[in-house]
Motif scaffolding. Structure first.
Motif, short mmCIF file in Angstrom:
data_model
loop_
_atom_site.label_atom_id
_atom_site.label_comp_id
_atom_site.label_asym_id
_atom_site.label_seq_id
_atom_site.Cartn_x
_atom_site.Cartn_y
_atom_site.Cartn_z
N ALA A 185 -12.24 -0.68 3.49
CA ALA A 185 -13.63 -0.33 3.19
C ALA A 185 -14.58 -0.86 4.26
CB ALA A 185 -14.02 -0.86 1.81
N GLU A 186 -14.37 -2.10 4.67
CA GLU A 186 -15.23 -2.68 5.70
C GLU A 186 -15.05 -1.99 7.03
OE1 GLU A 186 -15.05 -7.11 3.60
OE2 GLU A 186 -13.95 -6.72 5.47
N ALA A 187 -13.80 -1.67 7.38
CA ALA A 187 -13.54 -0.96 8.63
C ALA A 187 -14.22 0.40 8.62
CB ALA A 187 -12.04 -0.82 8.85
N ALA A 188 -14.11 1.12 7.49
CA ALA A 188 -14.75 2.43 7.40
C ALA A 188 -16.26 2.31 7.57
CB ALA A 188 -14.41 3.08 6.06
N ALA A 189 -16.85 1.28 6.96
CA ALA A 189 -18.30 1.09 7.10
C ALA A 189 -18.70 0.85 8.55
CB ALA A 189 -18.75 -0.08 6.23
N CYS A 190 -17.80 0.24 9.31
CA CYS A 190 -18.06 -0.06 10.73
C CYS A 190 -17.61 1.06 11.65
CB CYS A 190 -17.38 -1.37 11.13
SG CYS A 190 -18.04 -2.83 10.30
N GLY A 191 -17.05 2.14 11.10
CA GLY A 191 -16.62 3.26 11.92
C GLY A 191 -15.34 3.02 12.68
N VAL A 192 -14.50 2.09 12.21
CA VAL A 192 -13.23 1.80 12.88
C VAL A 192 -12.12 2.58 12.20
CG1 VAL A 192 -11.62 -0.01 13.59
CG2 VAL A 192 -14.07 -0.52 13.41
N PRO A 193 -11.37 3.40 12.94
CA PRO A 193 -10.29 4.18 12.32
C PRO A 193 -9.19 3.29 11.77
CG PRO A 193 -10.15 4.31 14.70
CD PRO A 193 -11.44 3.61 14.40
N CYS A 194 -8.53 3.76 10.70
CA CYS A 194 -7.55 2.94 10.00
C CYS A 194 -6.19 3.61 9.95
CB CYS A 194 -8.01 2.66 8.58
SG CYS A 194 -9.55 1.75 8.47
N VAL A 195 -5.16 2.78 10.00
CA VAL A 195 -3.78 3.18 9.74
C VAL A 195 -3.28 2.30 8.61
CG1 VAL A 195 -1.43 3.31 10.66
CG2 VAL A 195 -3.38 3.85 12.14
N SER A 196 -2.68 2.90 7.58
CA SER A 196 -2.30 2.11 6.42
C SER A 196 -1.07 2.68 5.75
CB SER A 196 -3.45 2.08 5.40
OG SER A 196 -3.06 1.40 4.21
N PHE A 197 -0.27 1.80 5.16
CA PHE A 197 0.75 2.25 4.23
C PHE A 197 0.06 2.85 3.01
CE2 PHE A 197 3.94 -1.15 5.84
CZ PHE A 197 4.49 -0.23 6.74
N ASP A 198 0.61 3.93 2.51
CA ASP A 198 0.02 4.67 1.38
C ASP A 198 0.49 4.04 0.08
OD1 ASP A 198 -1.02 6.49 -0.35
OD2 ASP A 198 0.17 8.19 0.34
N VAL A 199 -0.15 2.94 -0.31
CA VAL A 199 0.36 2.15 -1.44
C VAL A 199 -0.45 2.28 -2.72
CG1 VAL A 199 1.53 0.43 -0.01
CG2 VAL A 199 -0.88 0.10 -0.59
N SER A 200 -1.58 3.01 -2.70
CA SER A 200 -2.37 3.10 -3.94
C SER A 200 -3.40 4.21 -3.84
CB SER A 200 -3.08 1.77 -4.23
OG SER A 200 -4.14 1.56 -3.31
N GLY A 201 -3.95 4.57 -5.01
CA GLY A 201 -5.05 5.51 -5.04
C GLY A 201 -6.27 4.97 -4.33
N GLY A 202 -6.47 3.66 -4.38
CA GLY A 202 -7.60 3.05 -3.68
C GLY A 202 -7.49 3.21 -2.18
N VAL A 203 -6.28 3.10 -1.63
CA VAL A 203 -6.07 3.32 -0.20
C VAL A 203 -6.38 4.78 0.14
CG1 VAL A 203 -4.31 3.46 1.61
CG2 VAL A 203 -4.42 1.44 0.12
N ARG A 204 -5.87 5.71 -0.66
CA ARG A 204 -6.12 7.14 -0.39
C ARG A 204 -7.59 7.51 -0.54
NH1 ARG A 204 -1.20 6.99 -2.97
NH2 ARG A 204 -2.07 7.36 -5.06
N GLU A 205 -8.31 6.77 -1.35
CA GLU A 205 -9.75 7.00 -1.49
C GLU A 205 -10.49 6.60 -0.23
OE1 GLU A 205 -11.55 6.40 -5.53
OE2 GLU A 205 -12.62 4.81 -4.46
N LEU A 206 -9.99 5.61 0.48
CA LEU A 206 -10.66 5.09 1.67
C LEU A 206 -10.18 5.74 2.96
CD1 LEU A 206 -10.60 1.34 0.63
CD2 LEU A 206 -12.65 2.75 0.87
N VAL A 207 -8.93 6.21 2.97
CA VAL A 207 -8.36 6.83 4.17
C VAL A 207 -7.86 8.22 3.81
CG1 VAL A 207 -6.64 6.65 6.01
CG2 VAL A 207 -7.68 4.56 5.07
N GLU A 208 -8.54 9.25 4.31
CA GLU A 208 -8.07 10.62 4.13
C GLU A 208 -7.15 10.95 5.30
OE1 GLU A 208 -9.71 15.16 3.35
OE2 GLU A 208 -11.13 13.50 3.60
N ASP A 209 -5.89 11.12 5.01
CA ASP A 209 -4.88 11.26 6.06
C ASP A 209 -5.22 12.43 6.99
OD1 ASP A 209 -2.48 10.66 7.40
OD2 ASP A 209 -1.40 12.21 6.27
N GLY A 210 -5.27 12.13 8.29
CA GLY A 210 -5.54 13.14 9.28
C GLY A 210 -7.01 13.49 9.44
N VAL A 211 -7.87 12.90 8.61
CA VAL A 211 -9.31 13.19 8.68
C VAL A 211 -10.10 11.93 9.05
CG1 VAL A 211 -11.32 14.02 7.41
CG2 VAL A 211 -9.07 15.04 7.00
N THR A 212 -9.86 10.85 8.30
CA THR A 212 -10.55 9.59 8.60
C THR A 212 -9.59 8.48 9.00
OG1 THR A 212 -10.48 8.86 6.29
CG2 THR A 212 -12.38 10.17 6.96
#
Length: 288
Positions: A232-259
């Motif tokens: 969430a903090e990285a998104a607010a700062c405009g920093v792209p993220c790479v993450s293991f897809d471990v929860s709905g909360g992760v998918r809410e913050l990182v749209e695969d291939g978009v953000t």
């Protein structure tokens, strides 16, 4: 003369241990009863208000007491996936429907809990601790990971993925923000993989908003998460993220291939590939 009374059988080590365990169990029950009695006195002294439960186990502990003159709010700060893998889901299904409200971190998890017959679910994400004035410039060769150096964060996988991605990509570094019991072990891991000079342990940063501005990628390798603040903090700062897809909360913050990029949980080679793609492509980093 009268026969001598038989001697009691000698106690074995096992007998003594069993007696000690029973004594410990009695003390534990007495402590629990005393704690519940004290809690009951405190609850009875409150005429009206709310009682906020921080975990399913807290609800389970308080349920036998008299507290229905208060409104109960049940929080759950883990993910639905984690609840399903533990006793938490059973406790939530048993107790949370009787509460005034159930609060979870993401819309995806809310849907899952409603499907488990928990009808009173609402979403309340954790708030951001800061709001940056401008996005990060993304002009460094630094990948960041933010969180305590604890087993659940699986920074061993992060370092392994970075070591794979770093090959042929000189100048890139992995910066770990946080402290914890695994620092020595993780330093050894980086040494073994030949990236000790490229993995930088930053400790606890006082100004995380400024720290994110130093980064061009933020990565998350956790075993489990609810709605991770680092993303969430990285998104607010405009920093792209790479993450293991471990929860709905992760998918809410990182749209695969978009953000950002999502990777199958525990897929270290996949995480290395995703990191490598962002390390190579400045335009992709800016687009995310």
């Amino acid at each position: 003369p009268a026969p001598a009374a038989p001697k009691p059988p000698a106690r074995t080590v096992g007998d003594r241990l069993s007696l000690a365990r029973r004594a410990d169990a009695r003390r534990a029950r007495a402590d629990r009863d005393n704690a519940r009695a004290e809690m009951q006195r405190k609850l009875a002294a409150v005429e009206d208000g709310y009682i906020v439960f921080g975990s399913p186990w807290a609800v389970d502990w308080v349920m036998p007491l008299e507290w229905r003159h208060l409104k109960g709010i049940g929080q759950y700060h883990e993910s639905f996936a984690q609840a399903k893998r533990s006793a938490n889901l059973g406790l939530i299904r048993r107790h949370y429907p009787a509460l005034e409200q159930t609060l979870v971190l993401s819309e995806g998890d809310a849907v899952e809990f409603v499907n488990q017959r928990v009808p009173n679910v609402r979403v309340m994400p954790n708030p951001l601790p800061f709001y940056p004035d401008e996005p990060a410039p993304l002009d460094t060769r630094r990948i960041g990971a933010v969180g305590r150096l604890d087993p659940i964060k699986r920074y061993d996988r992060m370092i392994e993925a970075f070591a794979q991605a770093h090959k042929g990509r000189d100048g890139w570094e992995l910066h770990l923000f946080g402290e914890g019991p695994l620092e020595t072990e993780l330093r050894m891991k980086a040494e073994d993989l030949g990236v000790a000079e490229q993995v930088v342990f930053r400790g606890t940063a006082k100004d995380m908003a400024s720290a994110y501005r130093e980064l061009s990628v933020v990565a998350l390798s956790s075993e489990r998460e609810g709605r991770p603040m680092a993303l969430a903090e990285a998104a607010a700062c405009g920093v792209p993220c790479v993450s293991f897809d471990v929860s709905g909360g992760v998918r809410e913050l990182v749209e695969d291939g978009v953000t950002g990029t999502l990777v199958r949980p525990a897929d270290v080679p996949g995480l290395a590939v995703a990191l490598g793609e962002l390390m190579d492509d400045a335009e992709l980093r800016q687009r995310y």
